[in-house]
Design an enzyme around this catalytic site. Structure first.
Site, mmCIF file in Angstrom:
data_model
loop_
_atom_site.group_PDB
_atom_site.id
_atom_site.type_symbol
_atom_site.label_atom_id
_atom_site.label_comp_id
_atom_site.label_asym_id
_atom_site.label_seq_id
_atom_site.Cartn_x
_atom_site.Cartn_y
_atom_site.Cartn_z
ATOM 1 N N LYS A 1 34.474 -21.680 -8.438
ATOM 2 C CA LYS A 1 33.719 -22.785 -9.036
ATOM 3 C C LYS A 1 34.297 -24.167 -8.708
ATOM 4 O O LYS A 1 33.580 -25.163 -8.717
ATOM 5 C CB LYS A 1 33.650 -22.632 -10.555
ATOM 6 C CG LYS A 1 32.822 -21.465 -11.049
ATOM 7 C CD LYS A 1 31.365 -21.824 -11.102
ATOM 8 C CE LYS A 1 30.511 -20.915 -11.961
ATOM 9 N NZ LYS A 1 30.799 -19.492 -11.943
ATOM 10 N N SER B 1 31.159 -22.075 -21.130
ATOM 11 C CA SER B 1 32.274 -21.476 -21.861
ATOM 12 C C SER B 1 33.215 -20.822 -20.868
ATOM 13 O O SER B 1 34.181 -20.184 -21.227
ATOM 14 C CB SER B 1 31.753 -20.447 -22.856
ATOM 15 O OG SER B 1 30.872 -19.570 -22.203
ATOM 16 N N GLU C 1 24.439 -7.645 -9.095
ATOM 17 C CA GLU C 1 24.329 -8.071 -10.495
ATOM 18 C C GLU C 1 24.785 -6.954 -11.427
ATOM 19 O O GLU C 1 24.726 -5.781 -11.063
ATOM 20 C CB GLU C 1 22.854 -8.305 -10.851
ATOM 21 C CG GLU C 1 22.226 -9.507 -10.254
ATOM 22 C CD GLU C 1 20.800 -9.656 -10.764
ATOM 23 O OE1 GLU C 1 20.493 -10.728 -11.283
ATOM 24 O OE2 GLU C 1 20.007 -8.705 -10.647
ATOM 25 N N GLY D 1 21.924 -7.176 -16.589
ATOM 26 C CA GLY D 1 21.381 -8.513 -16.312
ATOM 27 C C GLY D 1 20.719 -8.552 -14.951
ATOM 28 O O GLY D 1 21.178 -9.252 -14.046
ATOM 29 N N ASP E 1 18.018 -9.864 -13.828
ATOM 30 C CA ASP E 1 16.964 -10.874 -13.665
ATOM 31 C C ASP E 1 16.830 -11.326 -12.206
ATOM 32 O O ASP E 1 15.731 -11.647 -11.757
ATOM 33 C CB ASP E 1 17.220 -12.087 -14.564
ATOM 34 C CG ASP E 1 18.533 -12.766 -14.222
ATOM 35 O OD1 ASP E 1 19.585 -12.122 -14.405
ATOM 36 O OD2 ASP E 1 18.517 -13.905 -13.740
ATOM 37 N N SER F 1 35.197 -13.144 -6.747
ATOM 38 C CA SER F 1 34.825 -14.488 -7.194
ATOM 39 C C SER F 1 35.787 -15.168 -8.155
ATOM 40 O O SER F 1 35.834 -16.402 -8.201
ATOM 41 C CB SER F 1 33.425 -14.454 -7.811
ATOM 42 O OG SER F 1 33.375 -13.532 -8.876
HETATM 43 C C1 LIG Z 1 30.154 -18.374 -12.068
HETATM 44 C C2 LIG Z 1 30.718 -17.100 -11.620
HETATM 45 C C3 LIG Z 1 29.926 -16.123 -10.988
HETATM 46 C C4 LIG Z 1 28.447 -16.300 -10.757
HETATM 47 O O1 LIG Z 1 28.173 -17.360 -9.889
HETATM 48 P P1 LIG Z 1 26.720 -18.006 -9.752
HETATM 49 O O2 LIG Z 1 26.871 -19.134 -8.830
HETATM 50 O O3 LIG Z 1 26.305 -18.433 -11.144
HETATM 51 O O4 LIG Z 1 25.818 -16.930 -9.274
HETATM 52 C C5 LIG Z 1 30.545 -14.978 -10.527
HETATM 53 N N1 LIG Z 1 31.863 -14.767 -10.708
HETATM 54 C C6 LIG Z 1 32.652 -15.656 -11.332
HETATM 55 C C7 LIG Z 1 34.095 -15.351 -11.492
HETATM 56 C C8 LIG Z 1 32.112 -16.860 -11.801
HETATM 57 O O5 LIG Z 1 32.911 -17.755 -12.414
#
Ligand SMILES: *Cc1c(COP(=O)(O)O)cnc(C)c1O
Length: 320
Positions: A51, A76, A202, A206, A208, A302
Site C-alpha cells: 500500500k 482500519s 479472492e 467475499g 464480489d 501482499s
Molecule cells: C489492501 C490489501 C489487499 C487488497 O488490495 P486491493 O488493492 O484493495 O485489491 C491485499 N492484501 C493486503 C495485505 C492489503 O493490505
C-alpha cells in the site's frame, strides 16, 4: 484511465523511497507445484504492505497547496499506515479516520508515523460521510485506498519490479480486494510479459470481484466474514474494475483454511511472516497447481501486518 506509462512514472517517483522488495523462491514450493514459483515479498515493504507504493505516488502528485493543507484517509488497515508514512516522508499532515475498535497495534502504528487518528463508532456513524465532512471542513485531500488512478499506478510497480527481476512469466497470481493491486499488476504485466495469464484471487466469502467480472458490472456485497481482513471490501473500485474486466484472465476464490496453510508454509519454509490476506495468491497457485506444470509463476505476497498473537493462534489452531 491510467496506462503502463503511469506505472513507469510511479516507479521513477518511488525509486529510493520504497523498498525494492526481494523475490523469494523455495525448492519445496517448486516441487509441490511442479513449476518455478517467484514470491514477490511486499510483506517486507515499508509499512508492511504494498500500500505504501500507491499512497506515496498519490501524495507526491498533489499540488503544493494541497500538500500544505494535508491529507485524509479512512481505513482500519494497511492503507492507513501507508498514508501516514507517505505523508511523513513528504512533509504533509495526515488525518486518518479509524473505527473505535480497530486493533490497538494498528492505531499505535498509524500514530507512530505522526498521523492524527480520528476514531468513530462504526455501528452508528457512516465513515464515508464522516470522512467527506472532515475533509471539506479542514480542506484536506481525500486519498482513497484503491479507486484512484495514481494509487493503482503505484501498486503496479510491484509487478513491474517482479518481471524486471525474473523475466517473463506464464502466470501471475494477485490477491483481490478493491482491485488496486490487481489492476496495477495488469497494466505492468500486459506491457512487460504480454503472454502472461493473470489470475485474481479472492476469499470464498467475499466473491464480489468474481461476480462483478461475470456480470460485467460492479456487484456489491455485505461485509464478508473472512480472516483476510485486507480483502473485506464490499465492491471493486470503478477505475480498477474498468481495467480488470478487460485485463484479467480468471478470478478464483479460496477458503480461509487455505490461507492458514499458506501462513504456515511461508513461515516454516520461507521464514516469512505473512498476514492472512497476503496468502491469497499463493493459495490460488496451490489450488491450480495441476494447470501449472513446468510454468513460470509469479505470486504477489501482499502484506505482513498481523499481530504475533493472532499469527500464533491461526497457525496453531487454524480457522475457528
Ligand atoms: C489492501 C490489501 C489487499 C487488497 O488490495 P486491493 O488493492 O484493495 O485489491 C491485499 N492484501 C493486503 C495485505 C492489503 O493490505
Amino acid at each position: 484511465m491510467p496506462t503502463f506509462a503511469d506505472v513507469e512514472a510511479a516507479a521513477r517517483g518511488l525509486a529510493g523511497v520504497a523498498h525494492r522488495t526481494p523475490v523469494v523462491t523455495s525448492r519445496t514450493l517448486d516441487d509441490t507445484v511442479g513449476a518455478s514459483v517467484f514470491l514477490k515479498c511486499e510483506n517486507l515493504q515499508r509499512g508492511g504492505a504494498f500500500k505504501f507504493r500507491g499512497a506515496y505516488t498519490a501524495l507526491s502528485r498533489l499540488s503544493p497547496g494541497q500538500r500544505a493543507a494535508g491529507v485524509l484517509a479512512y481505513s482500519s488497515g494497511n492503507h492507513a499506515q501507508a498514508v501516514a508514512l507517505a505523508a511523513r516522508e513528504l512533509g504533509t499532515a495526515a488525518t486518518i479516520v479509524m473505527p473505535l475498535d480497530a486493533p490497538a497495534s494498528k492505531v499505535a502504528a498509524t500514530r507512530g508515523y505522526g498521523a492524527e487518528v480520528v476514531t468513530y463508532d462504526r455501528y452508528r456513524v457512516d465513515r464515508e460521510e464522516l470522512a467527506a465532512g472532515l475533509a471539506a471542513e479542514r480542506g484536506l485531500a481525500l486519498i482513497p485506498p484503491y479507486d484512484h488512478p495514481d494509487v493503482l499506478a503505484g501498486q503496479g510497480t510491484a509487478t513491474m519490479e517482479l518481471i524486471e527481476e525474473v523475466g517473463p512469466l506464464d502466470a501471475l497470481f494477485v490477491c483481490l480486494g478493491g482491485g488496486g493491486l490487481l489492476s496495477g499488476a495488469i497494466l505492468a504485466a500486459r506491457a512487460l510479459s504480454p503472454g502472461v495469464r493473470i489470475l485474481g484471487v479472492e476469499p470464498e466469502a467475499g466473491d464480489d470481484g468474481l461476480r462483478s467480472w461475470r456480470a460485467g458490472e460492479i456487484v456489491h456485497i455485505d461485509v464478508p466474514r473472512t480472516i483476510a481482513d485486507g480483502a473485506q471490501t464490499q465492491h471493486l473500485g470503478r477505475y480498477p474494475f474498468a481495467i480488470i474486466r478487460e485485463g484479467v484472465d480468471e478470478i478464483l476464490t479460496v477458503p480461509d483454511a487455505a490461507l492458514v496453510d499458506g501462513m504456515r508454509f511461508m513461515a516454516s519454509r520461507c521464514k516469512l511472516i505473512v498476514e492472512p490476506t497476503g496468502c491469497l495468491a499463493l493459495a490460488g497457485v496451490l489450488a491450480r497447481r495441476d494447470e501449472l506444470t513446468g510454468k513460470r509463476v509469479g505470486v504477489i505476497v501482499s502484506g505482513g501486518n498481523v499481530d504475533l498473537d493472532r499469527f500464533a493462534a491461526l497457525v496453531t489452531g487454524g480457522v475457528s
